[in-house]
Design a protein around this motif. Structure first.
Motif, PDB file in Angstrom:
ATOM      1  N   CYS A 253      34.716  39.102  45.047  1.00 43.70           N
ATOM      2  CA  CYS A 253      35.583  37.939  45.259  1.00 43.70           C
ATOM      3  C   CYS A 253      35.725  37.126  43.975  1.00 43.70           C
ATOM      4  N   GLY A 254      34.637  36.964  43.238  1.00 45.92           N
ATOM      5  CA  GLY A 254      34.707  36.251  41.972  1.00 45.92           C
ATOM      6  C   GLY A 254      35.609  36.953  40.976  1.00 45.92           C
ATOM      7  N   THR A 255      35.545  38.282  40.941  1.00 44.29           N
ATOM      8  CA  THR A 255      36.400  39.060  40.047  1.00 44.29           C
ATOM      9  C   THR A 255      37.862  38.941  40.443  1.00 44.29           C
ATOM     10  N   LEU A 256      38.148  38.975  41.725  1.00 42.82           N
ATOM     11  CA  LEU A 256      39.536  38.841  42.176  1.00 42.82           C
ATOM     12  C   LEU A 256      40.111  37.475  41.832  1.00 42.82           C
ATOM     13  N   ILE A 257      39.334  36.432  42.042  1.00 46.74           N
ATOM     14  CA  ILE A 257      39.809  35.078  41.738  1.00 46.74           C
ATOM     15  C   ILE A 257      40.064  34.923  40.243  1.00 46.74           C
ATOM     16  N   LEU A 258      39.130  35.380  39.423  1.00 45.59           N
ATOM     17  CA  LEU A 258      39.308  35.252  37.981  1.00 45.59           C
ATOM     18  C   LEU A 258      40.446  36.133  37.476  1.00 45.59           C
TER      19      LEU A 258
END
Length: 55
Positions: A38-43
């Protein structure tokens, strides 16, 4: 400046989104932790707004 760098070197955008997204996903805010995916998708969405394209 950063947008120009990411446009000229899209590989930097790819690996920066993976590394920094995993780092962001590891933070815990109260009982909530986003996780690496999720952090990778947001960034990646934020970096994509700079105009970096992987073609």
């Amino acid at each position: 400046m950063i947008g120009e760098l990411l446009e000229s070197q899209p590989e930097i955008a790819l690996f920066a989104s993976l590394a920094l997204g995993y780092l962001i996903g590891s933070f815990r805010i109260g009982p909530i932790q986003l996780g690496g995916v999720c952090g990778t998708l947001i960034l990646s969405l934020l970096i994509g707004q700079t105009g970096a394209h992987l073609a």
